[in-house]
Design an enzyme around this catalytic site. Sequence first.
Site, PDB file in Angstrom:
ATOM      1  CG  ASP A   1      -1.840   1.380   1.295  1.00 59.95           C
ATOM      2  OD1 ASP A   1      -2.196   1.836   0.192  1.00 59.95           O
ATOM      3  OD2 ASP A   1      -2.216   1.379   2.571  1.00 59.95           O
ATOM      4  CB  SER A   2       0.278   4.850  -0.359  1.00 60.73           C
ATOM      5  OG  SER A   2      -1.018   4.719   0.467  1.00 60.73           O
TER       6      SER A   2
ATOM      7  N   GLY B   1      -3.460   8.925  -2.996  1.00 62.63           N
ATOM      8  CA  GLY B   1      -4.833   9.553  -3.491  1.00 62.63           C
ATOM      9  C   GLY B   1      -4.894  11.076  -3.946  1.00 62.63           C
TER      10      GLY B   1
ATOM     11  CB  CYS C   1      -3.319   0.587  -2.373  1.00 63.80           C
ATOM     12  SG  CYS C   1      -3.540   2.472  -2.638  1.00 63.80           S
ATOM     13  CG  ASN C   2      -9.691   0.489  -1.866  1.00 63.96           C
ATOM     14  OD1 ASN C   2     -10.751  -0.347  -2.132  1.00 63.96           O
ATOM     15  ND2 ASN C   2      -9.135   0.475  -0.698  1.00 63.96           N
ATOM     16  CB  THR C   3      -5.503   5.046  -4.705  1.00 56.84           C
ATOM     17  OG1 THR C   3      -6.154   5.300  -3.446  1.00 56.84           O
ATOM     18  CG2 THR C   3      -5.241   6.023  -5.526  1.00 56.84           C
TER      19      THR C   3
ATOM     20  CB  CYS D   1      -9.219   4.483   1.375  1.00 54.43           C
ATOM     21  SG  CYS D   1      -7.615   4.915   1.979  1.00 54.43           S
ATOM     22  CB  THR D   2      -6.472  -0.276   2.782  1.00 58.49           C
ATOM     23  OG1 THR D   2      -5.448   0.700   2.323  1.00 58.49           O
ATOM     24  CG2 THR D   2      -7.024  -1.555   2.148  1.00 58.49           C
ATOM     25  CG  HIS D   3      -4.604   4.825   5.029  1.00 57.17           C
ATOM     26  ND1 HIS D   3      -3.912   4.372   3.697  1.00 57.17           N
ATOM     27  CD2 HIS D   3      -3.381   5.339   5.519  1.00 57.17           C
ATOM     28  CE1 HIS D   3      -2.662   4.546   3.581  1.00 57.17           C
ATOM     29  NE2 HIS D   3      -2.406   5.148   4.836  1.00 57.17           N
TER      30      HIS D   3
END
Length: 259
Positions: A7-8, A40, A70-72, A180-182
């Site tokens: 992920d980011s 994002g 990461c969805n983005t 969003c995974t965050h």
Amino acid sequence: MNIGIFDSGIGGMTLLHQAMITLPKENFIFYADTDHVPYGTKTKEQVIGFVDEVMQFMIAHNCKAVVIACNTATSVAAEIMREKYEIPIIGIEPAVKPAVEQSAGKRVMVVATPLTIQEEKLKNLVKKVDDAHLVDLLALPRLVSFAEQGEFDTPQVEEYLREKLSSFSMEEYGELVLGCTHFNYFKNSFRKLLPPHVRMIDGSTGTVNQLKRILESRGQLEENEGNVRYFASGREWTKGQDLKRIEMLHKRLEYMRSV
Ligand code: DGL
């Protein structure tokens, strides 16, 4: 061999946490691209470049499959990476379809990053499943910076969410999609602001199940030691304070499973 999850930033640990439960004997490489977080609010081209670098790292680290947690990054780069690399690439996406199916005619709110929301991939997904026009999209970019700063249960977080949700009548909603995974780290703050009947849903369980199915079908499930190595943009987290932070985040994610 390893399973790469990236992920980011720390959002991807949502998926790692689930993967460690579903596939406890696999070895994982977790990569948070902290030099480039947030994705994002960047351009599509920038994010594609970052994802490509991470993919090369994963391949160099003996990964048999990579999960884009990461969805983005999935929305802008998954297809391109699948064309370029041969190993399976599984990407998390906002759980819009199950949310619409479960909402029983009530509205569905999808919260995600600005880039996920402006991309065609999400728009097409919504078009496909939302015949009754029940889905609304809302960008919540500050949650990513709150999470990266380790700021979870503060009045500022609650105020931000209250303000962002204030223009919607949340009584009309049946589902909130955490796209969003965050955002999973903030389920308790969302819970405080949502009417009790609104359910929260995210794509991590579905994505991990898909990872398991793909590895199974390729005969690539393994009985290893269940090791996890953590990297921040290629640098391994080995210091005591980093490991403490990882432990704290896993504890928080375990708590969020019950919210
Ligand atoms: N966690 C990521 C997602 O699921 C993106 C956060 C960001 O870097 O903006 O979309």
